[in-house]
Design a protein around this motif. Structure first.
Motif, PDB file in Angstrom:
ATOM      1  N   LEU A  99       0.832  -1.209   0.000  1.00 55.30           N
ATOM      2  CA  LEU A  99       0.000   0.000   0.000  1.00 55.30           C
ATOM      3  C   LEU A  99       0.862   1.254   0.000  1.00 55.30           C
ATOM      4  N   TYR A 100       1.909   1.240   0.793  1.00 52.26           N
ATOM      5  CA  TYR A 100       2.825   2.384   0.824  1.00 52.26           C
ATOM      6  C   TYR A 100       3.425   2.598  -0.572  1.00 52.26           C
ATOM      7  N   PHE A 106       0.838   7.820   3.827  1.00 53.44           N
ATOM      8  CA  PHE A 106       0.533   7.824   5.259  1.00 53.44           C
ATOM      9  C   PHE A 106       0.702   6.437   5.882  1.00 53.44           C
ATOM     10  N   MET A 107       0.918   5.417   5.055  1.00 52.36           N
ATOM     11  CA  MET A 107       1.167   4.055   5.538  1.00 52.36           C
ATOM     12  C   MET A 107       2.661   3.802   5.738  1.00 52.36           C
ATOM     13  N   ASP A 108       3.475   4.859   5.720  1.00 50.02           N
ATOM     14  CA  ASP A 108       4.920   4.680   5.772  1.00 50.02           C
ATOM     15  C   ASP A 108       5.392   3.933   7.014  1.00 50.02           C
ATOM     16  N   ILE A 163      -2.762   7.338  -6.491  1.00 48.74           N
ATOM     17  CA  ILE A 163      -3.736   7.354  -5.414  1.00 48.74           C
ATOM     18  C   ILE A 163      -3.907   8.799  -4.954  1.00 48.74           C
ATOM     19  N   GLU A 164      -5.138   9.209  -4.832  1.00 45.34           N
ATOM     20  CA  GLU A 164      -5.395  10.572  -4.390  1.00 45.34           C
ATOM     21  C   GLU A 164      -6.066  10.548  -3.035  1.00 45.34           C
ATOM     22  N   TYR A 165      -5.552  11.361  -2.143  1.00 44.88           N
ATOM     23  CA  TYR A 165      -6.171  11.506  -0.828  1.00 44.88           C
ATOM     24  C   TYR A 165      -5.797  12.854  -0.255  1.00 44.88           C
ATOM     25  N   GLU A 166      -6.652  13.316   0.655  1.00 48.05           N
ATOM     26  CA  GLU A 166      -6.379  14.565   1.357  1.00 48.05           C
ATOM     27  C   GLU A 166      -5.667  14.208   2.657  1.00 48.05           C
ATOM     28  N   ASP A 167      -4.576  14.869   2.918  1.00 48.73           N
ATOM     29  CA  ASP A 167      -3.799  14.611   4.129  1.00 48.73           C
ATOM     30  C   ASP A 167      -3.921  15.821   5.042  1.00 48.73           C
TER      31      ASP A 167
END
Length: 192
Positions: A99-100, A106-108, A163-167
């Motif tokens: 996933l990272y 954020f899965m780091d 992959i798009e996401y808001e952080d």
């Protein structure tokens, strides 16, 4: 989540076989209500015995279901498996690394700190038992970010690592800590 959406998510994540999905398509009456008549006809016309059957079904259904919601569902499933710790928990921890690498930065901590150690066991000489209970703290952090809207997965741009996401995490929450898991070992232990 409605039952049709759940089956679609299971199809995309390969939790159900294409043949099982095909039987479901022919028997699920809600599909006709959810899909346009053209998309429904296309879905029941797919030859599910060909390699392209999965792609074609995903293409039709992705117009109706949020891929962002799918990715969040998938991550939550993986994290729940890590928490439940089934006999094959190693594969779920390794999926955090995948996933990272797919763009979920954020899965780091889970991916690089734990998943990589299991993905490259000859290099790191790691065992699943070495990760518990510490890994559960990292799982809880990611779930909290998803629950509190600090991470909002919006979908996929269609590009490699798109992959798009808001952080919305704070600067402190974005500091990687997973690398410390590997650094805590003495340098000579990597080569034993």
């Amino acid at each position: 989540m409605n039952p049709v959406e759940l089956v679609f998510f299971k199809l995309v994540s390969h939790e159900i076989e294409l043949s099982e999905f095909e039987r479901w398509v022919y028997s699920e009456s809600q599909l006709e209500e959810i899909l346009s008549s053209g998309d429904y006809l296309e879905l029941i016309s797919i030859n599910y015995k060909t390699p392209s059957g999965l792609y074609e079904a995903e293409k039709v259904l992705s117009n109706y279901f949020s891929m962002g919601k799918y990715y969040e569902w998938n991550i939550r499933n993986i994290l729940q498996k890590i928490t439940d710790r089934p006999n094959d928990v190693q594969k779920y921890i390794e999926q955090c690394y995948d996933l990272y690498c797919e763009g979920f930065d954020f899965m780091d901590n889970l991916g690089m700190g734990y998943g990589l150690g299991l993905t490259c066991p000859d290099y790191y000489n790691e065992k699943v038992d070495d990760y518990y209970p510490q890994i559960l703290g990292e799982v809880e952090k990611v779930l909290e970010w998803l629950d509190n809207g600090k991470i909002v997965i919006t979908g996929h741009s269609g590009e490699y690592q798109g992959i798009e996401y808001e952080d919305n995490r704070s600067v402190e929450e974005k500091v990687p800590t997973g690398y410390k898991v590997q650094e805590s070992k003495k340098w000579w232990q990597f080569w034993l």
